[in-house]
Design an enzyme around this catalytic site. Structure first.
Site, PDB file in Angstrom:
ATOM      1  N   LYS A  54      -6.144  -8.702   2.549  1.00 35.78           N
ATOM      2  CA  LYS A  54      -6.105  -7.319   3.055  1.00 35.78           C
ATOM      3  C   LYS A  54      -7.287  -7.071   3.992  1.00 35.78           C
ATOM      4  CE  LYS A  54      -3.545  -5.770  -0.993  1.00 35.78           C
ATOM      5  NZ  LYS A  54      -3.579  -5.200  -2.347  1.00 35.78           N
ATOM      6  N   GLN A  98      -7.672  -2.438  -6.541  1.00 32.17           N
ATOM      7  CA  GLN A  98      -6.802  -3.596  -6.763  1.00 32.17           C
ATOM      8  C   GLN A  98      -6.406  -3.694  -8.241  1.00 32.17           C
ATOM      9  OE1 GLN A  98      -5.590  -5.714  -4.312  1.00 32.17           O
ATOM     10  NE2 GLN A  98      -4.329  -6.523  -5.965  1.00 32.17           N
ATOM     11  N   ASP A 121      -2.137   3.381  -1.097  1.00 23.02           N
ATOM     12  CA  ASP A 121      -1.154   2.604  -1.853  1.00 23.02           C
ATOM     13  C   ASP A 121       0.076   3.454  -2.176  1.00 23.02           C
ATOM     14  OD1 ASP A 121      -1.701  -0.091  -2.244  1.00 23.02           O
ATOM     15  OD2 ASP A 121      -3.189   0.302  -3.804  1.00 23.02           O
TER      16      ASP A 121
END
Ligand code: NAP
Length: 284
Positions: A54, A98, A121
């Site tokens: 990412k 994460q 997200d």
């Protein structure tokens, strides 16, 4: 093998190219560089790889990324404090925690505490609600990536029977939510671990999305001839990445199929960058 391989690397590369161009134009015009703050707790090897990918993707597209590494012993309060700090930081546009977190930490209050306008997200309940009502702020990255792949391949979902295996908050539920929206117009069935005779249901799918987390769970004989098969699964088996679909057997049945690796995974990252750029745009 008869199925067309849906190349997530290729499709995501063109999505990233577009994001890079838009980012450059936005930064020139506003003086603002979109900034993703990633939080990694502990040292799970797969999570480290995901976060690194990412970060690299951000860099290549002209977005700034900052990694906040916390030890595996981090307390819930310390993690919540870091999120609060990132929420308040005006230079941060997107926050990514994460998953999975170490077992002693509860992800729900952490994700709930991310400011919805920085929730790139798309996991915050407010953003999930907006998505379900068809007026999204941020679409959840993996299901959004799947929709983009279908669109790129000119695979219409309208009037099709889409079967999603998995009902997680991250993949299965939002995937079903996007497929059922007006505009996508699929008829959706969601399967899970308590579903009876799952093969009888998957064999009715025009579009089958597997998000189970069990290597090669979907066998060739569970697929209707000519179906489109989207394999979201990423499972590590003997140091190899394997999807939730038995690829070779499925490719004999399907008209189109995503590989693992190189399918949905790269699309997820591209959609994260897209959301971070949108968050930055919304902040000015
Ligand atoms: P998850 O939270 O573990 O959810 C798995 C789902 O599969 C659950 O709903 C579970 O049902 C269902 N399931 C488990 N065993 C089953 C069975 N025998 N029959 C039918 N359904 C069954 O996993 P997730 O986070 O959704 O992730 C799924 C997979 O996608 C994993 O391999 C993950 O690594 C991968 N993933 C990939 C990406 C990407 O970018 N490509 C992103 C996220 C996740 P219950 O609800 O009844 O337990």
């Amino acid at each position: 093998m008869s199925a067309t391989i849906i190349d997530g690397k290729l499709i995501s590369a063109s999505a990233r190219q577009q994001i890079a161009e838009e980012t450059a134009a936005f930064t020139t015009e506003s003086g603002v560089t979109p900034h993703l703050a990633a939080v990694l707790v502990g040292d799970d090897p797969a999570s480290q790889v995901y976060v690194r990918n990412k970060e690299r993707a951000c860099e290549k597209c002209g977005l700034k990324s900052t990694l906040h590494r916390l030890s595996a012993e981090t307390t819930q309060q310390q993690l919540m404090d870091l999120v609060a700090q990132l929420n308040a930081d005006r230079t941060v546009h997107g926050i990514l925690v994460q998953l999975p977190l170490p077992n002693h930490l509860d992800s729900t209050p952490v994700l709930d505490s991310i400011r919805p306008d920085k929730d790139v997200d798309g996991f915050h309940p407010e953003n999930v609600g907006l998505m379900l009502q068809g007026r999204p702020r941020f679409l959840p990255c993996t299901p959004h990536g799947v929709m983009k792949m279908l669109e790129h391949e000119n695979i219409s979902t309208a009037g099709k029977h889409a079967v999603v295996i998995g009902r997680s908050d991250i993949v299965g539920k939002p995937m079903a939510g996007l497929l059922v929206q007006k505009g996508a117009d699929a008829t959706v069935t969601v399967c899970h671990s308590r579903t009876a005779d799952i093969a009888a249901i998957t064999r009715q799918a025009d579009i089958l999305v597997a998000a189970v987390g069990i290597p090669e769970f979907v066998k060739g004989d569970m697929i209707k001839p000519g179906a489109v098969v989207i394999d979201v699964g990423i499972n590590r088996v003997n140091d190899k990445l394997v999807g939730d679909v038995e690829f070779a057997a499925a490719a004999e049945q399907a008209s189109a199929i995503t590989p693992v690796p190189g399918g949905v995974g790269p699309m997820t990252i591209a959609m994260l960058l897209r959301n971070t750029l949108e968050a930055a745009k919304q902040s000015v």
